[in-house]
Design an enzyme around this catalytic site. Sequence first.
Site, PDB file in Angstrom:
ATOM      1  N   ALA A  62      34.125  -4.937  -9.939  1.00 28.26           N
ATOM      2  CA  ALA A  62      33.987  -4.165  -8.723  1.00 28.26           C
ATOM      3  C   ALA A  62      33.320  -5.023  -7.812  1.00 28.26           C
ATOM      4  O   ALA A  62      32.825  -4.432  -6.613  1.00 28.26           O
ATOM      5  CB  ALA A  62      33.498  -2.797  -8.987  1.00 28.26           C
TER       6      ALA A  62
ATOM      7  N   GLY B 255      46.892  -8.871 -18.276  1.00 32.85           N
ATOM      8  CA  GLY B 255      45.807  -9.069 -17.045  1.00 32.85           C
ATOM      9  C   GLY B 255      45.706  -7.379 -16.494  1.00 32.85           C
ATOM     10  O   GLY B 255      46.549  -6.762 -16.423  1.00 32.85           O
TER      11      GLY B 255
ATOM     12  N   SER C 154      43.933 -11.113 -15.619  1.00 34.29           N
ATOM     13  CA  SER C 154      43.610 -12.177 -16.441  1.00 34.29           C
ATOM     14  C   SER C 154      44.822 -13.186 -16.726  1.00 34.29           C
ATOM     15  O   SER C 154      44.964 -14.216 -17.536  1.00 34.29           O
ATOM     16  CB  SER C 154      42.795 -11.726 -17.651  1.00 34.29           C
ATOM     17  OG  SER C 154      41.724 -11.174 -17.424  1.00 34.29           O
TER      18      SER C 154
ATOM     19  N   TYR D 188      35.946 -12.569 -26.092  1.00 34.49           N
ATOM     20  CA  TYR D 188      36.736 -12.736 -24.614  1.00 34.49           C
ATOM     21  C   TYR D 188      35.591 -12.720 -23.665  1.00 34.49           C
ATOM     22  O   TYR D 188      34.790 -11.887 -23.648  1.00 34.49           O
ATOM     23  CB  TYR D 188      37.680 -11.723 -24.631  1.00 34.49           C
ATOM     24  CG  TYR D 188      38.633 -11.874 -23.516  1.00 34.49           C
ATOM     25  CD1 TYR D 188      39.847 -12.739 -23.629  1.00 34.49           C
ATOM     26  CD2 TYR D 188      38.543 -11.272 -22.165  1.00 34.49           C
ATOM     27  CE1 TYR D 188      40.613 -12.751 -22.397  1.00 34.49           C
ATOM     28  CE2 TYR D 188      39.080 -11.479 -21.069  1.00 34.49           C
ATOM     29  CZ  TYR D 188      40.222 -12.133 -21.323  1.00 34.49           C
ATOM     30  OH  TYR D 188      41.271 -12.455 -20.331  1.00 34.49           O
ATOM     31  N   SER D 189      35.634 -13.507 -22.917  1.00 41.54           N
ATOM     32  CA  SER D 189      34.531 -13.941 -21.778  1.00 41.54           C
ATOM     33  C   SER D 189      35.346 -14.258 -20.444  1.00 41.54           C
ATOM     34  O   SER D 189      35.955 -15.486 -20.604  1.00 41.54           O
ATOM     35  CB  SER D 189      33.403 -14.915 -22.067  1.00 41.54           C
ATOM     36  OG  SER D 189      32.456 -14.834 -20.885  1.00 41.54           O
ATOM     37  N   ASN D 190      35.410 -13.493 -19.432  1.00 42.08           N
ATOM     38  CA  ASN D 190      35.751 -14.260 -18.394  1.00 42.08           C
ATOM     39  C   ASN D 190      34.942 -15.250 -17.593  1.00 42.08           C
ATOM     40  O   ASN D 190      35.315 -15.996 -16.901  1.00 42.08           O
ATOM     41  CB  ASN D 190      35.723 -12.846 -17.183  1.00 42.08           C
ATOM     42  CG  ASN D 190      36.884 -12.017 -17.523  1.00 42.08           C
ATOM     43  OD1 ASN D 190      38.332 -12.253 -17.420  1.00 42.08           O
ATOM     44  ND2 ASN D 190      36.363 -10.687 -18.087  1.00 42.08           N
TER      45      ASN D 190
END
Length: 348
Positions: A143, A301, A78, A168-170
Site C-alpha cells: 500500500a 498476480g 506478480s 517467496y520475497s518480492n
Amino acid sequence: MPRPRSLLSLPLLLALLLAPATATATGHATGETDPVLPLLVTEGGAPAAALLARDGDRTRYTAAGRGVARADHFRAGSVTKTFVAAVVLQLADEHRLSLSDTVERYLPGLLRGPGTDGRHITLRALLTHTSGLADFTRATHGAVPLTPPQAVRIALTLPPTRPGRYSYSNTGYVLLGMVVRQVTGHSYAVEARRRIIAPLGLTGTSFPGARTSLPLPHGRAYAADGSDATALDPRVAGASGELVTTLDDLDRFYAALLGGRLLPPRRLREMLDTRTAHGSYGMGLFPAELPCGVRVWGHNGRITGSYVRTAATVDGRRVVTFRVDTTEISDPGLEPRLLAAEFCPRTR
C-alpha cells in the site's frame, strides 16, 4: 383459459435477472460455458471474472458478473516476475551477467543487514526466492509507493529467512530490476519492452511507472473491503508487480515463452528447473500438479483490486488466463478446480 407458457413466474424472472452473467467470446449469454468460472462470483466473492483459453490458434473467452470485457486492461501483480526473469535470462545468455554472480558485484554495499550480506547472495537465489531476504511487503502490505532502494532498506529491517530455503520475497525481484539497470543502462521496463513486448506485439501490456490510471478500455477494480481501487500507484510493487496487461497478451506471452520464442532451450530449462527451490519455484515460473496428473506452468498476480492467474502446458500450446476484479478470491479452492476443469480431460 390456460396460462401462456411464455410467461415466467416472478421468482424465476428475478433469479434470471440477478444471476451473474456468463458470456462466451461472442458476448451472448450461454449455459454451456465453463462451469467453474461463475463460481468465482457466486462463491468467490468477486464482482466479475473473465477467462481466456488458448489452444494453438484457437481462443475461447468466458466472463461472469458485470463490468468486465475481453479487451480490458488490468493490473497483473506478480506476473511481472515472469517478464523480469525472462529479461535476466536473456542477459545471461548474452554473457552480460551470470546467474552465479553475487548482488554485491552489481549493487556494491546495498545489501548489508543482520543476517544479510550481498556478497553471498546470487542472482540465482533472487530468481528462485532462496536468498533469505525478507519480503518488504510484509511491512507495507502493498500500500506504500516506494523507490527500489527504499523497498530494499525496509526489507533489511525485517527478520531474514534461512538462505537456501524457498521463501517467496518480492524484494528479490526489486533487486533484479536494479541489476538490469546496472547491466544495461536501462530500466527493466525499457528492456522488457524492447525484448518481449514489442517483438511479441503485446499492444495492451505496459509498465506504468508512477501512472496511477489504467489505459482504456478498463473496468473497475475493488479492494478486499469493496472500496474502489481502480486508481493505484504501481510503485507499491515496482519490478515485483507493476505490470498492466490484457488477457490476450498474457496468453500470447506465456505461449511464446514456453514455446521457446524468447529463450534458447538451455535457458528455458533453467527457468523450469525447480531444484534450487525444492520443487516450489523455477525462475519467474512455478509448477502446479493437477488432480489428473497434468503439470502446468505459470504464475499468479495479486495487487490491490486485481487477481490474475495464468497456467500453461510445458510446450506453451495450451494456455489459460483468468482474472477477477478484486484483490483475492475468498474461496482459494476455486482456483485449482478451475485449472482442473480446463486442463484435465475427465473434468472438462
